[in-house]
Design an enzyme around this catalytic site. Structure first.
Site, short mmCIF file in Angstrom:
data_model
loop_
_atom_site.label_atom_id
_atom_site.label_comp_id
_atom_site.label_asym_id
_atom_site.label_seq_id
_atom_site.Cartn_x
_atom_site.Cartn_y
_atom_site.Cartn_z
N GLU A 245 0.81 -1.21 0.00
CA GLU A 245 0.00 0.00 0.00
C GLU A 245 0.85 1.27 0.00
OE1 GLU A 245 -2.84 -0.60 3.16
OE2 GLU A 245 -3.74 -2.30 2.11
N ASN B 260 2.77 1.82 7.72
CA ASN B 260 1.70 0.84 7.56
C ASN B 260 1.65 0.00 8.83
OD1 ASN B 260 0.53 -1.93 6.57
ND2 ASN B 260 0.01 -0.46 4.99
N HIS C 168 -18.55 -9.02 5.46
CA HIS C 168 -17.19 -8.56 5.72
C HIS C 168 -16.52 -9.47 6.73
CE1 HIS C 168 -14.08 -5.60 7.38
NE2 HIS C 168 -13.72 -5.89 6.17
N HIS C 169 -15.33 -9.96 6.37
CA HIS C 169 -14.51 -10.78 7.26
C HIS C 169 -13.15 -10.14 7.42
CE1 HIS C 169 -16.85 -14.71 6.07
NE2 HIS C 169 -17.52 -14.01 6.96
N GLU C 170 -13.03 -9.20 8.33
CA GLU C 170 -11.69 -8.74 8.68
C GLU C 170 -11.07 -9.81 9.56
OE1 GLU C 170 -9.59 -6.25 7.81
OE2 GLU C 170 -8.19 -7.36 9.06
N HIS D 200 -8.81 -8.10 0.67
CA HIS D 200 -7.97 -6.92 0.88
C HIS D 200 -6.72 -7.30 1.67
CE1 HIS D 200 -10.71 -3.39 -0.23
NE2 HIS D 200 -11.17 -4.47 -0.80
N GLU D 201 -5.65 -6.58 1.36
CA GLU D 201 -4.32 -6.83 1.97
C GLU D 201 -3.78 -8.23 1.66
OE1 GLU D 201 -6.82 -5.94 4.41
OE2 GLU D 201 -6.54 -3.79 4.19
N GLU E 205 -7.65 -5.93 -3.11
CA GLU E 205 -7.12 -4.60 -2.90
C GLU E 205 -5.65 -4.68 -3.33
OE1 GLU E 205 -7.29 -1.33 0.62
OE2 GLU E 205 -6.36 -3.24 1.10
N GLU F 239 -8.90 4.39 0.48
CA GLU F 239 -8.84 4.67 1.93
C GLU F 239 -7.71 5.63 2.29
OE1 GLU F 239 -8.42 0.84 3.77
OE2 GLU F 239 -6.42 0.50 2.94
#
Lengths: 729, 729
Positions: free
Chosen positions: B186, B208, B428-430, B498-499, B517, B523
């Site tokens: 990122e 980060n 959403h699964h963070e 993402h990530e 992502e 963001e």
């Protein structure tokens, strides 16, 4: 409310600079706790007025870099205080008593009394304003204590560098020990003085597919000791959840053991978050070895059962396709046709089978027939699923598929056949320690078990752990074992985990943990043999934490008769093998040998058919670690008893009375004993079977051969005609 | 059969000591492969007669200790040869051609042509008798090659210490790069000469939550470069499966890049088992920057779709409860009431809510209403499940529960309400990078999604990876991302990770991987802002591997208006934000800003409502990395087109013709452009909307402001009345 007020008053009245004393209900055990002049917590333990634990320090050391405080954002202290072992003051002491009798789902006795006096000492670390509670529970048979971290603003997340719990012995005791190791518990026990551990340590470390030592004076728990004045001391832990397993490291100049927690791959010993509690540290003490064996302290220190409906948890006696692979007669694998196999790539229907595969439909049916004929509950089959060609030594992540059978294992037909015979199949999940691979497939694997009506799984963790660098007993992996048990409970599956961390009484909370290996099991009798006194030590050590799937019942001790290239000898007499069903308590008992071996000795095999696997009562009649154990158990829901005796290298002449029987009844006892010339090495299959009448006045003097033993089944006489021709003992 | 015979003849006829030549179908790309005098494989690449890759070596280095051979038991060579980079001889060369047109499940074009000439060189390492194939595929737009290890007796299991693939550049090219990092992608892009990378590297490493650099000259792929004579070169990889992600490390004296594979926790770069193939290494080359963007080489080098029924995979346009947490207006978490939360222990129904929770039933309904009103397919909700209080910075294993909503998120009611409005919810699964925790719950989490009809999940991997010591792009973790996608496919779930590791075209094989992502997304416009030319670079770099969930559509650039304590500015004009829906190709497009912001600019918002997310055709009209990109796309199954232009720091005046339109038709074009005085910083919301008639003869010259752009919707005129009052362009 009144009680609470009283407690508060007691707390307030205590002079915190003074030592705190706690006595066990019968007063035999006395604990003294104090904080010394630099704020270090210290405890001592005496038993019947004799020192057991000399002044020993308590506490933890933390990792600085991970020692973070809670806040709106993560704050790292510049120079965080890493000690949780000094600078403490006592801010509260709460003393309570507890007395409760509970009923295990399965066990050695129908009722278990949980009776202790408790003292919870709240310590405050002055410079950091962190709080730590040390909770002591003193039972008549010993001490349990643990560290607790209540929710607090100055300690939320923390990482343990080492736990600094000491157990200072009073002298150079005799110890029955195996070397400390992060990856295996499968060692033969050594009996030596504490001062001799350093010299012997490496010699006691027999080869294993995965092993990691850490100290010349490191030993594993449960550690059994005996003092020169005849006191038996056992050190272990209870309720090992979310933490590394405890080893003990000996300062052999001063005879002080210190806790040595199994590290994670990165060297940490526990990632913790308050509120939390660490496992209990246990010291079982008695001047009677039988009381060590009868102690329920480890179970009592665990939480009550967390499974609401336990009706599906049922002790089992089983046979299986297993000993033939262990001895080398057949194989787990299916083919030699390819240099290596890849799950999902190798087409097993197209490779050439090597013809030595054990888990074939036809062979399994043979075991199902045998189980049905002789009243066994289950049949275990190892080697049913693809992956065994490369199962260890390759650090292979996707090593097993837990859903796909080999082409010659017809899972539908076996399910149908077993059901038609009233036999349950026992699933096998060897993971080769590739823990992620197992977790990724776990739901699907358990769902397959539900579909085919497998009530229990034997899981295995052979070889080095993946994720690479982890060991078998670290916090990370211990959480896996616990996860597997809890998820299994959701699927109503019983778990028998081999090579997993040694049990610490968790089966009270999760009684679907129906068994563990976690020690040197019968398989080693085909891997070169175990010491003949091994089974007189396991109940004092490994079994303190919970039952073992020892897989007894070997009738053919000469392994070369099965596989000429295997020169191992099973160091046990046949009568000793029978006795193990009683002396090695387990709700899961295997008859491990081949049907054809049992068929040669059907009169002896009758005991294995008869013996129970769940009990209303257990009486330890004789015991000396390394020498002999004699126990009588009353079968669940019946008036029948079973007695077992095992003897070590020197043999033993047992003298027992049958006063545990009902006073007004006559029983028919069948005594399976070593023949006069029996010997574990030279004449292991020499046994006698005799049937006699016994009452609660009967006495028996029975010699057991070296590595021998005897077993007795005792059935209440229900019909006078049964006694015909039988003499009184 | 004839063909095979011919091939064999060719193989046999080749003089293996000579260099092998391979040409692309149009002859522009020429590869030369040879083995030098010490047996090292070497390749070069030219394009239209110009050197692109100077002689560059190929091969791998292995770990000695893990370099095991297959056999009845594990044999470790005493001094195993660890090189797989020398001592080779060519034993076979197979040349073939391939030409196929395939249809992606979703994409930039309806049809994709996969046309290449291939040369597979089988090498034998003389001293070890190991075989390695290097397979080259030469397309008109570049080169792909990979290492392959067929099943063989002398190489079964092996561990990569480093891959030694070189890409020798011809000079000090301009590069558009971000610093190499094992944990984040990122970063803002830097444009510099290769020789300047070393000096700038650390400066290019913005903060980060998880980051791990490894070299001062390390960069990430896809790496875009431009030579002094105007040739565009892009280095990346395709089909990254079961291996560490490739970085490039520059020898900046000689301008030679060498592969640098992301290591596992123990420093290994890949545990491999033959038969296997490594990811493709790709070199896209053209003298026209537009051809880089239009290249399908990365997709073509991946395997065809492995999902039989793809009917459930549907591109989506969505809104969500997200930007309010990113800007700091609301929070993911629910309470400040406790110093830390413990899943399964903390009772969220009993704690005091802080009142700033975004994912409340009422707030979600507001977004559902907005989605339904404006024709969006889905609503994403972050912060719905328990655990956000402690979600990063604590190395917390059991950080999230993926099944339990916060008390103020009524999952049943939201399901009912969304269904009644014809809107799909996006899960959403963070994971907070606690990968095991996610895998342990994955089946249950996906089952919950099926139950409540969530067709897609956005997953997240913020913070350091657990297992501790692993990084975001190692083999171990890459296998997790792949596992998640494949398991999701079983549940008919689309994944937007993402990530996670940067994409490498795997969405061809697993088209349920609908987004990633894996770069600096929108963001960061609320985390201090991104460079205005960022979006002119992403299509040349990050998007080479697959679509990005960039989450455009920010209409309010002054973040402090949302949250006074956040002084970030979104470095983009509003027209630029609209253009992103066309220039940043993705089958998943979010309108990320608040409904109330869109309601202030409904004429501009109309473009977001109109724009398609799946396409039959795409025409890259103008492109220069870091400066501008203009693309026209034809909406799937319609005759409507959408055009997008984005400009960098300097602005850009675009000149396009509409010759992509049908010759005999008139279209109504709505042009959303920067106003004359627009500027990403000082005047970002100044835009114009004008409606005109266009045909395939029309031309447009349209200025875009610094950080600006324009967007055009082009609808086929279906009714003459529509043209009333409209002028021709």
């Amino acid at each position: 409310m009144k009680k609470l007020f009283l407690l508060l008053c007691i707390s307030v009245m205590i002079n915190y600079m003074m030592a705190q004393e706690l006595k066990s209900p019968n007063g035999n055990q006395v604990l003294i706790f104090s904080v010394n002049n630099v704020g270090e917590p210290v405890y001592t333990l005496t038993y019947k007025g004799k020192d057991i634990i000399k002044p020993s320090k308590l506490g933890l050391e933390l990792f600085a870099s991970e020692n973070v405080k809670f806040g709106a954002e993560v704050k790292k202290e510049k120079e965080p205080k890493t000690s949780l072992y000094d600078d403490f003051k006592v801010v509260d002491v709460k003393s309570t008593s507890f007395d409760e009798t509970w009923q295990p789902v399965w066990g050695e006795t129908k009722d278990i009394r949980n009776h202790y006096n408790e003292m919870a000492v709240t310590l405050n670390q002055k410079s950091t304003d962190r709080n730590m509670i040390i909770r002591f529970r003193l039972f008549d048979d010993g001490l349990g204590f643990r560290y607790e971290f209540p929710q607090q603003k100055n300690l939320a997340y923390f990482v343990v560098k080492e736990e600094l719990t000491q157990f200072a012995m009073t002298g150079d005791h005799i110890a029955y020990w195996i070397p400390g190791d992060y990856d295996t518990q499968e060692y033969d026990y050594t009996t030596s003085k504490l001062s001799e551990i350093r010299v012997i340590n490496e010699k006691g470390r027999q080869g294993n597919l995965s092993q990691t030592g850490f100290s010349e004076t490191g030993v594993q728990t449960s550690l059994q000791m005996k003092t020169s004045d005849g006191i038996y001391i056992n050190l272990h832990e209870a309720a090992l959840i979310n933490y590394g397993c405890m080893h003990l490291n000996l300062d052999d100049k001063n005879f002080v053991f210190q806790s040595w927690i199994t590290p994670d791959a990165n060297g940490t010993k526990g990632y913790l978050q308050a509120p939390c509690t660490l496992p209990w540290r246990t010291v079982i003490v008695s001047d009677d070895a039988r009381e060590i064996l009868a102690s329920n302290m480890t179970l009592n220190l665990n939480e009550p059962c967390k499974i609401d409906d336990t009706s599906w948890i049922k002790p089992m006696k089983y046979v299986g396709v297993w000993w033939e692979m262990i001895t080398g007669k057949s194989e787990w694998s299916y083919t030699y046709d390819v240099p290596s196999v890849l799950i999902g790539v190798t087409d097993f229907t197209k490779v050439k089978p090597h013809g030595r595969h054990g888990a074939t439909t036809a062979n399994v049916k043979k075991y199902i027939d045998f189980a049905a004929l002789h009243g066994f509950d289950g049949v275990l089959v190892e080697g049913w699923n693809i992956g065994w060609e490369d199962w260890f030594g390759h650090s292979k992540d996707f090593v097993f598929d837990f859903q796909t059978p080999y082409p010659d294992f017809d899972i539908d037909e076996i399910h149908r056949y077993a059901k038609s015979k009233g036999v349950k199949m026992i699933m096998h999940h060897e993971t080769s320690s590739s823990v992620r691979n197992y977790e990724q497939q776990m739901d699907a694997a358990y769902q397959l078990m539900n579909k085919y009506d497998y009530p229990a799984v034997k899981s295995g963790y052979v070889g080095d752990i993946i994720p690479r660098g982890e060991s078998h007993y670290s916090q990370w992996i211990n959480k896996h074992y616990q996860f597997a048990v809890e998820k299994a409970a959701k699927y109503k599956i019983m778990v028998n985990a081999h090579e997993a961390v040694r049990p610490t009484g968790i089966c009270r909370t999760w009684p679907n943990l129906i068994g563990n290996e976690s020690a040197r099991g019968t398989e080693y009798q085909a891997f070169g043999g175990s010491k003949p006194n091994h089974v007189t030590l396991l109940p004092f050590t490994r079994l303190i934490g919970g039952p073992m799937d020892y897989t007894p019942g070997i009738f053919e001790m000469n392994i070369s008769k099965i596989n000429p290239s295997n020169t191992s000898h099973c160091n046990s007499t046949l009568a000793n093998q029978l006795a193990l069903y009683v002396t090695m308590y387990s709700p899961l008992q295997m008859a491990a040998d081949f049907p054809e071996h049992y068929e040669r000795f059907m009169d002896a095999f009758q005991f294995i058919k008869d013996v129970a696997v769940d009990w209303d009562n257990s009486k330890y009649l004789e015991a000396e670690p390394g020498e002999y154990i004699t126990v009588a158990r009353k079968a669940k829901g019946t008036n029948n008893w079973f007695v077992g005796n095992v003897a070590g290298e020197k043999g033993y002449t047992s003298s027992i009375t049958f006063d545990f029987l009902d006073a007004d009844k006559t029983y028919i006892a069948t005594i399976y004993a070593d023949a006069k010339d029996a010997h574990y090495k030279t004449n292991p299959q020499a046994y006698t079977v005799r049937k006699v009448l016994v009452t609660n006045k009967s006495k028996l003097t029975q010699p057991s051969a070296p590595g021998g033993g005897y077993a007795i089944s005792i059935f209440e006489m229900t019909d006078k005609a049964q006694t015909k021709g039988l003499k009184k003992l």
